[in-house]
Motif scaffolding. Structure first.
Motif, short mmCIF file in Angstrom:
data_model
loop_
_atom_site.label_atom_id
_atom_site.label_comp_id
_atom_site.label_asym_id
_atom_site.label_seq_id
_atom_site.Cartn_x
_atom_site.Cartn_y
_atom_site.Cartn_z
N MET A 1 -22.27 -20.10 -38.05
CA MET A 1 -22.53 -20.68 -36.74
C MET A 1 -23.28 -21.99 -36.84
N VAL A 2 -23.18 -22.80 -35.81
CA VAL A 2 -23.99 -24.01 -35.70
C VAL A 2 -24.78 -23.87 -34.41
N HIS A 3 -26.11 -23.85 -34.50
CA HIS A 3 -26.91 -23.70 -33.27
C HIS A 3 -28.04 -24.73 -33.23
N TYR A 4 -28.82 -24.71 -32.15
CA TYR A 4 -29.83 -25.76 -31.96
C TYR A 4 -30.92 -25.74 -33.03
N GLY A 5 -31.07 -24.63 -33.73
CA GLY A 5 -32.01 -24.59 -34.85
C GLY A 5 -31.54 -25.51 -35.97
N HIS A 6 -30.22 -25.47 -36.24
CA HIS A 6 -29.65 -26.38 -37.24
C HIS A 6 -29.78 -27.83 -36.77
N SER A 7 -29.48 -28.05 -35.49
CA SER A 7 -29.60 -29.42 -34.93
C SER A 7 -31.00 -29.95 -35.14
N ASN A 8 -31.98 -29.09 -34.93
CA ASN A 8 -33.38 -29.50 -35.06
C ASN A 8 -33.71 -29.86 -36.51
N GLY B 1 -34.04 -26.68 -45.32
CA GLY B 1 -35.06 -25.94 -44.58
C GLY B 1 -36.06 -25.30 -45.53
N ASP B 2 -37.18 -24.82 -44.98
CA ASP B 2 -38.22 -24.28 -45.87
C ASP B 2 -38.00 -22.81 -46.23
N ASP B 3 -36.76 -22.33 -46.02
CA ASP B 3 -36.45 -20.97 -46.49
C ASP B 3 -35.73 -21.13 -47.83
N ILE B 4 -36.02 -20.23 -48.75
CA ILE B 4 -35.44 -20.39 -50.10
C ILE B 4 -34.00 -19.88 -50.10
N THR B 5 -33.10 -20.60 -50.79
CA THR B 5 -31.73 -20.09 -50.95
C THR B 5 -31.48 -19.89 -52.43
N LEU C 1 -31.50 -31.05 -38.63
CA LEU C 1 -30.81 -32.31 -38.87
C LEU C 1 -31.58 -33.47 -38.25
N ARG C 2 -32.18 -33.21 -37.10
CA ARG C 2 -33.02 -34.23 -36.44
C ARG C 2 -34.18 -34.62 -37.35
N GLN C 3 -34.84 -33.60 -37.91
CA GLN C 3 -35.97 -33.87 -38.81
C GLN C 3 -35.52 -34.62 -40.06
N ALA C 4 -34.37 -34.21 -40.59
CA ALA C 4 -33.85 -34.83 -41.80
C ALA C 4 -33.53 -36.32 -41.55
N CYS D 1 -37.62 -29.59 -44.53
CA CYS D 1 -37.93 -29.63 -43.10
C CYS D 1 -38.19 -28.20 -42.63
N LYS D 2 -38.81 -28.09 -41.46
CA LYS D 2 -39.21 -26.76 -40.96
C LYS D 2 -38.07 -26.09 -40.20
#
Length: 335
Positions: free
Chosen positions: A1-8, A81-85, A10-13, A106-107
């Motif tokens: 999915m693509v949601h506003y969390g991803h958008s945020n 993002g600050d979650d580890i993959t 990308l905004r930070q990036a 980014c957060k």
């Protein structure tokens, strides 16, 4: 999915540099690492490209970002993002670029994740959830932990006012679970004018529930506001637009054109056509997005995918447990 969390994210990036290239994986690559994607690569390319902070997409990006990838696109660094993959074999996906000092972080956005959204959709399949409880208690409370602030809205908003010569176009709806069908529609509307200024009117949750029923909207008004603001075709959002497009609204925003897609228009509470005023003024236009995707279809697709995904995982777990059990028995027989 693509949601506003991803958008945020990308905004930070985008704010960390001058030009943002977003690598999007193929369906094959995702299936290999995460299980089958809900949206096809074409749909995902389109969704990401529609986010206003994205300058370019890199289709078919590898799952593991290497220095070679960064060099290929002449990127100084990559952002995650600050979650580890982790890769399949449990290594940090970004180890190589981190070591080379070409990694920034980014957060994540609190209150939203794909898992959380899927959880909300799965609740909808339970009949008890669709009945509004005692004293008209809303079914959405307690679902989202997202906290709207004026700061977040400012970060997402374009802040641009309509300029002389702009065609001011008004569109209204729920824009729930902002998806590629919405993007197709807004892109088509955007093409109707030389200098379009698109205002999206978002209905309050209660209103959406009146005409959509069940457990809609999946995303509350605050989340829907950010989702629509992140789209490059939209200039302004009315947060809690009236269901009927009134003379007041049209005059206030100096609207030149009102557009609606091919989806059904539910009559207003009093049985009247919400688009009566723009129709009388001769400024109403139906726009065919060429897409048949609706929020309903997407919810069905996601639920089907998720149930298959869970079934597969349970099978895998059962298999592993069976193997462990067999090994334990063998051990016992030895002794």
């Amino acid at each position: 999915m693509v949601h506003y969390g991803h958008s945020n994210q990308l905004r930070q990036a985008r704010a960390m540099g001058d030009y943002l290239i977003v690598g999007v994986h193929t369906d094959e690559e995702i299936a290999k690492h995460k299980g089958p994607p809900v949206f096809t690569q074409e749909e995902r390319y389109k969704m990401v490209q529609a986010i206003k902070w994205v300058d370019e997409i890199a289709p078919g990006a590898p799952y593991v970002t290497t220095l070679e990838t960064l060099d290929k696109y002449s990127c100084d660094f990559c952002v995650h993002g600050d979650d580890i993959t982790l890769t399949i074999d449990g290594k940090d996906t970004y180890e190589e670029v981190k070591t080379a000092g070409r990694y920034r972080e980014c957060k994540r956005t609190q209150g939203v994740s794909t898992t959380d959204l899927v959880g909300r959709m799965l609740l909808m399949t339970k009949a008890h959830h669709s009945n509004i409880g005692p004293k008209g208690h809303s079914p959405w409370t307690g679902v989202s932990q997202f906290l709207q602030t004026s700061q977040k809205i400012i970060q997402f908003a374009s802040g641009k006012e309509p300029q002389p010569g702009d065609t001011i176009i008004y569109v209204a709806g729920a824009f729930d679970l902002f998806h590629v069908g919405h993007v197709d529609f807004l892109e088509k509307v955007h093409q109707l004018a030389e200098k379009p200024y698109i205002i999206a009117g978002l209905h309050f949750d209660q209103e959406v529930n009146r005409y959509k029923g069940k457990n809609y909207p999946i995303m509350n008004i605050h989340e829907r506001t950010l989702s629509v603001l992140a789209c490059r075709y939209v200039s302004e959002v009315v947060i809690g637009a009236p269901y009927a497009v009134t003379a007041d609204l049209l005059d206030h925003f100096r609207v030149t054109l009102v557009c609606h897609g091919m989806t059904e228009v539910v009559p207003d509470k009093d049985g009247s056509d919400p688009y009566e005023e723009p129709k009388q003024r001769g400024i109403f236009q139906l726009v065919d997005s060429g897409s048949n995707l609706t929020t309903d279809l997407i919810v069905q697709r996601i639920i089907k995918n998720r149930l298959e995904f869970e079934a597969r995982n349970q099978k895998k777990e059962a298999k592993e447990l069976a193997v462990l059990e067999a090994m334990r028995r063998l051990e016992e027989q030895k002794h």
